[in-house]
Design a protein around this motif. Structure first.
Motif, PDB file in Angstrom:
ATOM      1  N   ILE A 201       0.833  -1.195   0.000  1.00  0.00           N
ATOM      2  CA  ILE A 201       0.000   0.000   0.000  1.00  0.00           C
ATOM      3  C   ILE A 201       0.871   1.250   0.000  1.00  0.00           C
ATOM      4  O   ILE A 201       1.784   1.383   0.817  1.00  0.00           O
ATOM      5  CB  ILE A 201      -0.946   0.012   1.220  1.00  0.00           C
ATOM      6  N   LEU A 203       0.515   5.420   0.182  1.00  0.00           N
ATOM      7  CA  LEU A 203      -0.398   6.529   0.474  1.00  0.00           C
ATOM      8  C   LEU A 203      -0.283   7.594  -0.611  1.00  0.00           C
ATOM      9  O   LEU A 203       0.795   7.802  -1.181  1.00  0.00           O
ATOM     10  CB  LEU A 203      -0.077   7.139   1.838  1.00  0.00           C
ATOM     11  N   LEU A 211      -2.188   7.125   7.568  1.00  0.00           N
ATOM     12  CA  LEU A 211      -2.032   5.703   7.887  1.00  0.00           C
ATOM     13  C   LEU A 211      -3.195   5.211   8.741  1.00  0.00           C
ATOM     14  O   LEU A 211      -3.660   4.083   8.573  1.00  0.00           O
ATOM     15  CB  LEU A 211      -0.708   5.469   8.614  1.00  0.00           C
ATOM     16  N   GLN A 213      -6.263   6.172   8.529  1.00  0.00           N
ATOM     17  CA  GLN A 213      -7.381   5.911   7.616  1.00  0.00           C
ATOM     18  C   GLN A 213      -7.246   4.529   6.974  1.00  0.00           C
ATOM     19  O   GLN A 213      -8.224   3.790   6.852  1.00  0.00           O
ATOM     20  CB  GLN A 213      -7.439   6.985   6.535  1.00  0.00           C
ATOM     21  N   VAL A 214      -6.024   4.204   6.541  1.00  0.00           N
ATOM     22  CA  VAL A 214      -5.786   2.906   5.912  1.00  0.00           C
ATOM     23  C   VAL A 214      -6.063   1.774   6.895  1.00  0.00           C
ATOM     24  O   VAL A 214      -6.753   0.793   6.569  1.00  0.00           O
ATOM     25  CB  VAL A 214      -4.341   2.822   5.381  1.00  0.00           C
ATOM     26  N   LEU A 262      -9.957   1.313  -0.004  1.00  0.00           N
ATOM     27  CA  LEU A 262      -8.576   1.787  -0.081  1.00  0.00           C
ATOM     28  C   LEU A 262      -8.373   2.620  -1.342  1.00  0.00           C
ATOM     29  O   LEU A 262      -7.706   3.659  -1.322  1.00  0.00           O
ATOM     30  CB  LEU A 262      -7.608   0.598  -0.081  1.00  0.00           C
ATOM     31  N   LEU A 265      -9.721   6.054  -0.985  1.00  0.00           N
ATOM     32  CA  LEU A 265      -8.855   6.916  -0.188  1.00  0.00           C
ATOM     33  C   LEU A 265      -7.681   7.454  -1.007  1.00  0.00           C
ATOM     34  O   LEU A 265      -6.897   8.268  -0.522  1.00  0.00           O
ATOM     35  CB  LEU A 265      -8.316   6.160   1.030  1.00  0.00           C
ATOM     36  N   THR A 267      -5.221   5.528  -2.298  1.00  0.00           N
ATOM     37  CA  THR A 267      -4.003   4.723  -2.153  1.00  0.00           C
ATOM     38  C   THR A 267      -3.774   3.856  -3.382  1.00  0.00           C
ATOM     39  O   THR A 267      -4.714   3.512  -4.105  1.00  0.00           O
ATOM     40  CB  THR A 267      -4.087   3.793  -0.927  1.00  0.00           C
ATOM     41  N   THR A 269      -2.769   0.180  -4.242  1.00  0.00           N
ATOM     42  CA  THR A 269      -2.746  -1.091  -3.517  1.00  0.00           C
ATOM     43  C   THR A 269      -2.393  -2.227  -4.456  1.00  0.00           C
ATOM     44  O   THR A 269      -3.059  -2.433  -5.475  1.00  0.00           O
ATOM     45  CB  THR A 269      -4.111  -1.377  -2.856  1.00  0.00           C
TER      46      THR A 269
END
Length: 282
Positions: A201, A203, A211, A213-214, A262, A265, A267, A269
């Motif tokens: 992952i 950000l 972090l 939030q993840v 995710l 957000l 990110t 991934t």
């Protein structure tokens, strides 16, 4: 089937690979990057590389290439107890040792024994435990010793003068099988320790609570994380990616929705696969 492994012959990684692929053609590689490259280019079907040691921690190079190498999957993890022995050439006088060779991690893991018994004998780092054993075997006229495994002693005809010299009994290394195919590794001869999924992952930016939030994506779904580790992106100070292990099977709609959240957000991934963890013999 062609299997690359972190060499040379008689290394701990070969010992792991030989148990995971007893019928495979095992091909030693000079370093971890060569293992990944061999898989990426299709020179081999799979590769076995170390991921983590219980004393020395994560093998950072393996994490870096998991992140950088496109299309790589993890098929399985395997945990092996690490046992170190002190060995010499049969012609050696063990009472007059000139030098002790081994990989820096093996020397560190056997520090207290070597310090108590051979404090005055110089210790020299070598590229691997197997290479150290090979060097000792090639110099029968000198009183040299190596810290290595039984596999190396047998291959290079060395005599073990002290067994189980590691300072901590709970010394284990975790290896992974990597490939480009999303296949499932099975082996009825090995004990299964558990099952997990691997995620990489990144950000979108460095901001307060990013972090958190993840991690909240997994927390409210009650998805158990067994490992969270950060590695630098090498693009500047403070820039990291995260390697995360999620315990259990990855199959429910709830877990798939976690990936969607995710993404929402912002990110990046990477899903490395859902795989089992096996127990190997030392």
């Amino acid at each position: 089937m062609k299997i690359a492994f972190l060499g040379p012959y008689a290394s701990f990684t070969q010992l792991a690979a030989s148990q995971l692929f007893p019928e495979g053609e095992l091909l030693p590689q000079a370093n971890i990057l060569d293992c990944f490259t061999a898989v990426e280019c299709g020179e081999v079907d799979k590769a076995v590389v170390p991921l983590e040691n219980s004393i020395e921690g994560t093998v950072s190079m393996t994490l870096d290439y998991l992140y950088k190498t496109q299309g790589i999957r993890i098929e399985a993890e395997a945990v092996m107890p690490i046992v170190h022995h002190l060995m010499v050439h049969p012609a050696c006088d063990p009472e007059s040792l000139e030098k002790i060779y081994s990989h820096p991690q093996a020397l560190a893991q056997s520090f207290h024994f070597l310090d108590a018994r051979y404090k005055e004998v110089p210790k020299q780092e070598y590229s691997s435990t197997a290479a150290a054993a090979k060097h000792v075997s090639e110099n029968p006229g000198r009183n040299l010793a190596a810290v290595a495994n039984q596999f190396a002693a047998d291959r290079y005809g060395l005599r073990i003068i002290h067994r189980n010299i590691q300072d901590m009994e709970q010394n284990h290394t975790r290896f992974i099988i990597i490939s480009k195919q999303p296949s499932v590794y099975t082996n009825d001869e090995l004990e299964v320790l558990g099952e997990k999924s691997g995620l990489l992952i990144t950000l979108p930016e460095d901001h307060a609570g990013g972090l958190h939030q993840v991690l909240s994506v997994f927390a409210w779904r009650k998805m158990n994380l067994s490992k969270i580790e950060s590695r630098t992106l090498k693009t500047g100070l403070g820039n990291y990616f995260f390697f995360i292990n999620v315990v259990g099977r990855w199959e429910s709609a709830l877990q798939q929705n976690a990936l969607e959240e995710l993404a929402a957000l912002g990110t990046e991934t990477g899903f490395l696969g859902n795989y089992k963890e096996f127990l190997l013999k030392s």
